[in-house]
Design a protein around this motif. Structure first.
Motif, short mmCIF file in Angstrom:
data_model
loop_
_atom_site.label_atom_id
_atom_site.label_comp_id
_atom_site.label_asym_id
_atom_site.label_seq_id
_atom_site.Cartn_x
_atom_site.Cartn_y
_atom_site.Cartn_z
N ILE A 26 5.39 -4.25 9.60
CA ILE A 26 5.50 -2.95 8.96
C ILE A 26 5.49 -3.05 7.44
O ILE A 26 5.30 -2.04 6.76
CB ILE A 26 6.79 -2.22 9.41
CG1 ILE A 26 8.02 -3.10 9.14
CG2 ILE A 26 6.70 -1.83 10.87
CD1 ILE A 26 9.34 -2.43 9.45
N MET A 27 5.66 -4.27 6.89
CA MET A 27 5.70 -4.44 5.45
C MET A 27 4.32 -4.68 4.83
O MET A 27 4.18 -4.64 3.61
CB MET A 27 6.63 -5.60 5.08
CG MET A 27 8.07 -5.41 5.52
SD MET A 27 8.82 -3.89 4.87
CE MET A 27 9.04 -4.35 3.15
N SER A 28 3.31 -4.93 5.64
CA SER A 28 1.98 -5.16 5.07
C SER A 28 1.45 -3.89 4.43
O SER A 28 1.66 -2.78 4.93
CB SER A 28 1.01 -5.65 6.15
OG SER A 28 1.15 -7.04 6.35
N ASN A 29 0.72 -4.06 3.34
CA ASN A 29 0.27 -2.94 2.52
C ASN A 29 -0.70 -2.04 3.28
O ASN A 29 -1.55 -2.52 4.02
CB ASN A 29 -0.38 -3.46 1.24
CG ASN A 29 -0.51 -2.41 0.18
OD1 ASN A 29 -1.43 -1.60 0.19
ND2 ASN A 29 0.41 -2.43 -0.77
N LEU A 30 -0.55 -0.74 3.05
CA LEU A 30 -1.44 0.23 3.67
C LEU A 30 -2.89 -0.01 3.25
O LEU A 30 -3.83 0.30 3.99
CB LEU A 30 -1.01 1.65 3.31
CG LEU A 30 -1.73 2.82 3.99
CD1 LEU A 30 -1.63 2.72 5.51
CD2 LEU A 30 -1.15 4.15 3.51
N GLY A 31 -3.07 -0.60 2.07
CA GLY A 31 -4.42 -0.93 1.61
C GLY A 31 -5.11 -1.90 2.54
O GLY A 31 -6.33 -1.82 2.75
#
Length: 449
Positions: free
Chosen positions: A287-292
């Motif tokens: 869940i911490m990976s960037n939305l980009g």
């Protein structure tokens, strides 16, 4: 399930303070050994460690526990976490143990357990171990003639180096590449530079003088400035930063700019997709990976499956759904074609081979997307409290999430190792995400310790 000893990645804490004491370590050995001592063969456990001073103490205590329940012990010495996982399988051990607190300072230590398949133990099995630890272990002791034996092997590092090299084809050579590798004065201080040199690279190694106290101190993946300076100073093509137990990696390009785990996952995913090597059209991240990253993969027809924080949960989801690439923004990169857990060296070798193949600068190869502005703040609360259950906090979270809408996202989670709530937000509009995060932090501030 409430757990007393195990957190998100094994048992961890300050050395010689509960729960990282010799007494508990011995009980962990007795309990884990009891659970994995099944069948009529000689049972064995492999034990590796990083370079912390307290590793000697924990190693001996664990060894005593395992021997007392009839398990033979193979001591590997300083060894990366992924090497322990690999050797657990290749040596047909019943159990593997890594003594490490990963990227934490030297005063901390931890115990990570691997099953015979090389994967970290499930929550359920860790729960069984905790139950046994709390019980009377005396009836589990082996008879005098069934006690285990302990031995130390010296060739473990060589085995891991050969394994890492075999993840590349024979045609791959890093001849002509100048590589700086920062081993964080940790577990890979011998293996990583040697593997890179044997593959043809000109190697400049830093963080390779462990003294028991300097692991992760101003070096490694949590302190990449030293690596960036050395890359600039030596005009290197790339910098590789490992953490204390070498299960995570971050890179520095030829300009001295940091490349995080999200970018590395994008590099591997796209390359493997082009080569037809992805087992499924996508990857697994937390869940911490960037939305980009999610948007970028989507533009390439690839999906991103999210899990809770922790490479163990990424690995479990990969196995359950059949993905062969996954990881965390922090640099845990799991390539299940080769390894059962995050492997910093193997991930770095894969990226290096892509750089060599494309014959382009690292800054071009490893910058796949523009990350969204991301804000992360921590709020410490009083132990025993439940701040996320307060009505005013829930309302603040609901309001902030609504404001972000589809333009961003909000992630609020309690730390698995300390009384801290982590509030992370990201959005295309940096002012919007800053306001959203601050509003939630303000609501949580009444719970501050």
């Amino acid at each position: 399930m409430t757990r007393k000893y195990f957190g998100t990645d094994g048992i961890r804490g300050r050395a010689n303070k509960f729960p990282i004491t010799p007494d508990l370590a011995m009980k962990v050995g007795m309990a884990a050994g009891t659970i994995f001592r099944n069948g009529h063969h000689r049972h064995r456990v492999v034990i590796g460690k990083d370079t912390r001073l307290s590793g000697y103490m924990i190693e001996q205590a664990l060894t005593s526990g395992f021997l007392s329940v009839g398990m033979d012990v193979i001591l590997l010495g300083p060894m990366p976490t992924p090497a322990v996982a690999m050797l657990t399988r290749s040596m047909r051990a019943d159990l593997g143990v890594m003594i490490s607190a990963s990227h934490n300072p030297y005063a901390d230590n931890g115990i990570k357990l691997f099953g015979p398949d090389g994967y970290k133990l499930s929550d359920e099995v860790e729960g069984e171990i905790e139950t046994l630890i709390e019980s009377d272990l005396t009836p589990k002791l082996a008879d005098s003639d069934q006690l285990g034996r302990a031995r130390r092997i010296e060739e473990a590092s060589g085995r891991y180096i050969e394994f890492a090299k075999r993840t590349l084809t024979r045609a791959v050579s890093f001849e002509g590449m100048r590589v700086v590798v920062d081993c964080a004065n940790g577990a890979a201080y011998r293996a990583a530079p040697e593997a890179l040199w044997e593959l043809g690279a000109e190697v400049i190694a830093i963080g390779v003088e462990p003294d028991g106290f300097n692991i992760n101190r101003d070096v490694g993946s949590t302190a990449p400035d030293a690596l960036a300076r050395k890359v600039h100073e030596t005009r290197a093509d790339i910098g590789i930063a490992l953490d204390g137990d070498a299960d995570r990696v971050l890179l520095v390009d030829e300009k001295g700019q940091l490349i995080d785990g999200d970018q590395l996952m994008a590099v591997v995913a796209e390359s493997w997709a082009d080569d037809g090597r992805l087992s499924k059209p996508g990857i697994v991240a937390t869940i911490m990976s960037n939305l980009g990253l999610e948007r970028h993969l989507g533009s390439r027809g690839l999906t991103l499956v999210r899990t809770p924080v922790g490479d163990r949960y990424v690995s479990e989801q990969m196995r359950a759904q059949g993905y062969n690439v996954g990881g965390e923004q922090s640099g845990h990169i799991i390539l299940s074609d080769y390894a059962t857990t995050g492997d910093g060296l193997v991930a770095a070798l894969q990226v290096l081979s892509m750089v060599k193949k494309l014959d382009r600068p690292v800054s071009e190869v490893c910058r796949r997307f523009e990350p969204l502005p991301q804000v992360l703040k921590n709020v410490r609360y009083k132990k025993g409290g439940q701040p996320l259950e307060r009505a005013e906090v829930q309302k603040a979270i609901t309001d902030a999430t609504a404001r972000l809408g589809e333009r961003g996202r909000l992630v609020i989670r309690p730390s698995g190792t300390e009384p801290v709530i982590r509030v992370m937000g990201e959005a295309d509009d940096p002012a919007l995400v800053e306001t959203a995060v601050n509003d939630v932090v303000s609501a949580l501030s009444g719970t501050a310790a």
